[in-house]
Design a protein around this motif. Structure first.
Motif, PDB file in Angstrom:
ATOM      1  N   GLU A 107      -7.542   9.439  -4.817  1.00  9.60           N
ATOM      2  CA  GLU A 107      -6.496   9.805  -5.385  1.00  9.60           C
ATOM      3  C   GLU A 107      -5.255   9.554  -4.374  1.00  9.60           C
ATOM      4  OE1 GLU A 107      -4.421  13.262  -7.959  1.00  9.60           O
ATOM      5  OE2 GLU A 107      -6.557  13.674  -7.274  1.00  9.60           O
ATOM      6  N   ALA A 108      -5.457   9.972  -3.306  1.00 10.05           N
ATOM      7  CA  ALA A 108      -4.382  10.008  -2.237  1.00 10.05           C
ATOM      8  C   ALA A 108      -4.198   8.500  -1.715  1.00 10.05           C
ATOM      9  CB  ALA A 108      -4.527  10.686  -1.198  1.00 10.05           C
ATOM     10  N   VAL A 109      -5.151   7.521  -1.506  1.00 10.74           N
ATOM     11  CA  VAL A 109      -4.975   6.281  -0.994  1.00 10.74           C
ATOM     12  C   VAL A 109      -3.998   5.373  -1.894  1.00 10.74           C
ATOM     13  CG1 VAL A 109      -6.080   4.272  -0.201  1.00 10.74           C
ATOM     14  CG2 VAL A 109      -6.820   6.389   0.507  1.00 10.74           C
ATOM     15  N   PRO A 110      -4.194   5.485  -3.250  1.00  8.99           N
ATOM     16  CA  PRO A 110      -3.480   4.353  -4.123  1.00  8.99           C
ATOM     17  C   PRO A 110      -2.087   4.784  -4.094  1.00  8.99           C
ATOM     18  CG  PRO A 110      -5.527   5.082  -5.115  1.00  8.99           C
ATOM     19  CD  PRO A 110      -5.434   5.903  -4.020  1.00  8.99           C
ATOM     20  N   LEU A 111      -1.842   6.412  -4.005  1.00  9.34           N
ATOM     21  CA  LEU A 111      -0.659   6.827  -3.983  1.00  9.34           C
ATOM     22  C   LEU A 111       0.296   6.504  -2.755  1.00  9.34           C
ATOM     23  CD1 LEU A 111      -1.264  10.436  -5.428  1.00  9.34           C
ATOM     24  CD2 LEU A 111       0.124   8.804  -6.456  1.00  9.34           C
ATOM     25  N   ILE A 112      -0.463   6.636  -1.642  1.00 13.69           N
ATOM     26  CA  ILE A 112       0.148   6.004  -0.205  1.00 13.69           C
ATOM     27  C   ILE A 112       0.516   4.727  -0.055  1.00 13.69           C
ATOM     28  CG2 ILE A 112      -0.359   6.006   2.220  1.00 13.69           C
ATOM     29  CD1 ILE A 112      -2.344   8.315   1.997  1.00 13.69           C
ATOM     30  N   VAL A 113      -0.498   3.846  -0.739  1.00 12.81           N
ATOM     31  CA  VAL A 113      -0.257   2.356  -0.491  1.00 12.81           C
ATOM     32  C   VAL A 113       0.883   1.882  -1.419  1.00 12.81           C
ATOM     33  CG1 VAL A 113      -1.400   0.367  -1.089  1.00 12.81           C
ATOM     34  CG2 VAL A 113      -2.589   1.978   0.288  1.00 12.81           C
ATOM     35  N   ASN A 114       0.815   2.542  -2.619  1.00 12.33           N
ATOM     36  CA  ASN A 114       1.886   2.113  -3.472  1.00 12.33           C
ATOM     37  C   ASN A 114       3.405   2.458  -3.162  1.00 12.33           C
ATOM     38  OD1 ASN A 114       0.468   0.602  -5.481  1.00 12.33           O
ATOM     39  ND2 ASN A 114      -0.167   2.628  -6.643  1.00 12.33           N
ATOM     40  N   SER A 115       3.414   3.634  -2.292  1.00 11.63           N
ATOM     41  CA  SER A 115       4.680   4.132  -1.924  1.00 11.63           C
ATOM     42  C   SER A 115       5.107   3.303  -0.722  1.00 11.63           C
ATOM     43  CB  SER A 115       4.507   5.791  -1.357  1.00 11.63           C
ATOM     44  OG  SER A 115       4.359   6.575  -2.396  1.00 11.63           O
ATOM     45  N   LEU A 116       3.991   2.918   0.126  1.00 18.50           N
ATOM     46  CA  LEU A 116       4.095   2.008   1.319  1.00 18.50           C
ATOM     47  C   LEU A 116       4.725   0.647   0.582  1.00 18.50           C
ATOM     48  CD1 LEU A 116       1.441   2.958   3.533  1.00 18.50           C
ATOM     49  CD2 LEU A 116       3.990   3.491   3.971  1.00 18.50           C
ATOM     50  N   LEU A 117       4.149   0.178  -0.057  1.00 25.31           N
ATOM     51  CA  LEU A 117       4.635  -1.029  -0.900  1.00 25.31           C
ATOM     52  C   LEU A 117       5.832  -1.074  -1.308  1.00 25.31           C
ATOM     53  CD1 LEU A 117       1.247  -2.130  -2.607  1.00 25.31           C
ATOM     54  CD2 LEU A 117       2.291  -3.316  -0.556  1.00 25.31           C
ATOM     55  N   LYS A 118       6.413  -0.073  -2.072  1.00 22.08           N
ATOM     56  CA  LYS A 118       7.516   0.104  -2.654  1.00 22.08           C
ATOM     57  C   LYS A 118       8.612   0.210  -1.285  1.00 22.08           C
ATOM     58  CE  LYS A 118       8.855   4.149  -5.086  1.00 22.08           C
ATOM     59  NZ  LYS A 118       8.894   4.834  -6.362  1.00 22.08           N
ATOM     60  N   LYS A 119       8.423   1.169  -0.279  1.00 26.85           N
ATOM     61  CA  LYS A 119       9.201   1.266   0.755  1.00 26.85           C
ATOM     62  C   LYS A 119       9.702  -0.024   1.418  1.00 26.85           C
ATOM     63  CE  LYS A 119      10.106   3.324   5.078  1.00 26.85           C
ATOM     64  NZ  LYS A 119       9.575   3.800   6.374  1.00 26.85           N
ATOM     65  N   ASN A 120       8.567  -0.906   1.591  1.00 26.51           N
ATOM     66  CA  ASN A 120       8.845  -2.258   2.337  1.00 26.51           C
ATOM     67  C   ASN A 120       9.178  -3.274   1.326  1.00 26.51           C
ATOM     68  OD1 ASN A 120       7.686  -1.848   5.349  1.00 26.51           O
ATOM     69  ND2 ASN A 120       6.290  -0.522   4.109  1.00 26.51           N
ATOM     70  N   ASN A 121       9.571  -3.040  -0.001  1.00 31.23           N
ATOM     71  CA  ASN A 121      10.056  -3.950  -0.744  1.00 31.23           C
ATOM     72  C   ASN A 121       9.023  -4.905  -1.232  1.00 31.23           C
ATOM     73  OD1 ASN A 121      12.404  -2.931  -1.031  1.00 31.23           O
ATOM     74  ND2 ASN A 121      13.074  -3.864   0.953  1.00 31.23           N
ATOM     75  N   LEU A 122       7.662  -4.510  -1.303  1.00 33.43           N
ATOM     76  CA  LEU A 122       6.645  -5.395  -1.559  1.00 33.43           C
ATOM     77  C   LEU A 122       5.759  -5.134  -2.998  1.00 33.43           C
ATOM     78  CD1 LEU A 122       5.105  -5.454   1.852  1.00 33.43           C
ATOM     79  CD2 LEU A 122       6.115  -7.358   0.861  1.00 33.43           C
ATOM     80  N   ALA A 123       6.395  -4.111  -3.756  1.00 39.67           N
ATOM     81  CA  ALA A 123       5.799  -3.523  -4.904  1.00 39.67           C
ATOM     82  C   ALA A 123       6.290  -4.661  -6.188  1.00 39.67           C
ATOM     83  CB  ALA A 123       6.373  -2.236  -4.886  1.00 39.67           C
TER      84      ALA A 123
END
Length: 123
Positions: A107-123
């Motif tokens: 549950e945590a890993v997808p939330l973290i990865v998606n947040s990191l992608l968004k922060k780094n303008n990769l989402a």
């Protein structure tokens, strides 16, 4: 591309979850927590994901020692679910190492990865 290093327990589950969430926008390397922290410190990786039974002990202890307490955070303690808003907050604060309990990985890993992608303008 985000360069994510993985340490701790259930590395295979963390790796699979990170790759599923990030696809071709993440490069995932499984290693020891010590080597992972050294890679981040040297600029050879961007983020760390690690797990242990409690979520806050061995999942982050080496990273705290090498990267500093202010760069690390537990996102899912044993018996508790990860909080998406809290993860967004931690990512926006610039945390680079994330620890979780083994039961919270999927549950945590997808939330973290998606947040990191968004922060780094990769989402």
């Amino acid at each position: 591309m985000l360069r994510i290093v993985i340490g701790g327990l259930k590395k295979d589950v963390i790796e699979r979850s990170a790759k599923a969430a990030g696809g071709d926008k993440v490069q995932v390397t499984v290693t020891s927590d010590f080597d992972a922290a050294k890679k981040i410190k040297a600029g050879d990786a961007d983020y760390y994901l690690g797990a242990c039974n409690s979520g806050g002990g061995a999942a982050l202890s080496v990273c705290i020692g090498i990267l500093g307490y202010s760069n690390c955070s537990t996102v899912a303690k044993n018996g508790k679910k990860p909080n998406p808003a809290e993860i967004e907050k931690l990512v926006s604060e610039g945390k680079i190492a994330f620890g979780m309990s083994v039961e919270g990985i999927e549950e945590a890993v997808p939330l973290i990865v998606n947040s990191l992608l968004k922060k780094n303008n990769l989402a």
